[in-house]
Design a protein around this motif. Structure first.
Motif, PDB file in Angstrom:
ATOM      1  N   ASP A   1       0.835  -1.204   0.000  1.00 14.00           N
ATOM      2  CA  ASP A   1       0.000   0.000   0.000  1.00 14.00           C
ATOM      3  C   ASP A   1       0.868   1.252   0.000  1.00 14.00           C
ATOM      4  O   ASP A   1       0.602   2.219  -0.719  1.00 14.00           O
TER       5      ASP A   1
ATOM      6  N   TYR B   1       2.359   1.689  -3.405  1.00  9.46           N
ATOM      7  CA  TYR B   1       1.337   2.183  -4.335  1.00  9.46           C
ATOM      8  C   TYR B   1       1.175   3.699  -4.197  1.00  9.46           C
ATOM      9  O   TYR B   1       1.177   4.431  -5.179  1.00  9.46           O
ATOM     10  N   ARG B   2       1.051   4.151  -2.956  1.00  9.56           N
ATOM     11  CA  ARG B   2       0.907   5.599  -2.724  1.00  9.56           C
ATOM     12  C   ARG B   2       2.151   6.356  -3.187  1.00  9.56           C
ATOM     13  O   ARG B   2       2.046   7.449  -3.749  1.00  9.56           O
TER      14      ARG B   2
ATOM     15  N   PHE C   1       3.191  -7.122  -6.129  1.00  8.42           N
ATOM     16  CA  PHE C   1       2.421  -5.903  -6.389  1.00  8.42           C
ATOM     17  C   PHE C   1       1.291  -6.211  -7.360  1.00  8.42           C
ATOM     18  O   PHE C   1       0.145  -5.836  -7.131  1.00  8.42           O
TER      19      PHE C   1
ATOM     20  N   PHE D   1      -2.694  -5.830  -6.575  1.00  9.21           N
ATOM     21  CA  PHE D   1      -3.452  -4.756  -7.216  1.00  9.21           C
ATOM     22  C   PHE D   1      -3.914  -5.064  -8.635  1.00  9.21           C
ATOM     23  O   PHE D   1      -4.705  -4.314  -9.206  1.00  9.21           O
TER      24      PHE D   1
ATOM     25  N   PRO E   1       3.725  -2.181 -11.084  1.00  6.20           N
ATOM     26  CA  PRO E   1       4.119  -0.891 -10.508  1.00  6.20           C
ATOM     27  C   PRO E   1       4.397   0.182 -11.563  1.00  6.20           C
ATOM     28  O   PRO E   1       4.017   1.341 -11.389  1.00  6.20           O
TER      29      PRO E   1
ATOM     30  N   VAL F   1       1.275   1.867 -12.684  1.00  2.49           N
ATOM     31  CA  VAL F   1       0.768   2.865 -11.730  1.00  2.49           C
ATOM     32  C   VAL F   1       1.515   4.174 -11.937  1.00  2.49           C
ATOM     33  O   VAL F   1       0.926   5.251 -11.973  1.00  2.49           O
TER      34      VAL F   1
ATOM     35  N   LEU G   1      -5.349   2.171 -14.358  1.00  2.00           N
ATOM     36  CA  LEU G   1      -5.593   2.116 -12.917  1.00  2.00           C
ATOM     37  C   LEU G   1      -7.036   1.724 -12.645  1.00  2.00           C
ATOM     38  O   LEU G   1      -7.955   2.455 -12.995  1.00  2.00           O
TER      39      LEU G   1
ATOM     40  N   THR H   1      -9.021  -0.294  -6.870  1.00  2.00           N
ATOM     41  CA  THR H   1      -7.746  -0.264  -6.159  1.00  2.00           C
ATOM     42  C   THR H   1      -7.772   0.772  -5.047  1.00  2.00           C
ATOM     43  O   THR H   1      -7.217   0.570  -3.980  1.00  2.00           O
TER      44      THR H   1
END
Length: 115
Positions: A31, A34-35, A66, A70, A74, A77, A83, A87
């Motif tokens: 997480d 991801y952020r 990852f 999700f 990555p 993203v 996206l 998610t």
């Protein structure tokens, strides 16, 4: 363990249904990654650096887990490709879960609304 005043074995049993402590920690790290990838910094960190900051040292393993979590790589993203809207709901689910669980405990010194 200290905060909830439970033994190590009880803590592990409590999270067994959710896949265990290791899975929860890994999901929190993902997480965070991801952020980090969503941020639009002037000079974004490399994928290897994002993995390292997230506590996941192997870049190939990072990409695999990852995508498992999700459903997107990555790099996708980072570039904004594909996206999935669902998610966003996953990012707050663990926080909500812990808040809900913690609200059920009556901690010493905790303000209560009970008469």
């Amino acid at each position: 363990m200290t905060y909830f005043r439970v033994s190590r074995s009880h803590l592990y049993r409590s999270f067994e249904e959710d896949g265990g402590i290791a899975k929860i920690i890994r999901d929190r790290r993902l997480d965070f990654a991801y952020r980090t990838l969503l941020r639009r910094d002037a000079k974004p960190p490399s994928m290897k650096e994002v993995a390292h900051r997230s506590g996941l040292s192997d870049g190939v393993h990072f990409a695999k887990i990852f995508k498992d979590r999700f459903g997107i790589l990555p790099i996708e993203v980072r570039t904004g490709e594909g996206l999935p809207p669902e998610t966003w709901n996953r990012l707050s689910s663990l926080h909500d879960y812990f808040c809900e669980q913690a609200s059920e405990f009556d901690f010493p010194g905790k303000a209560t609304t009970k008469p």
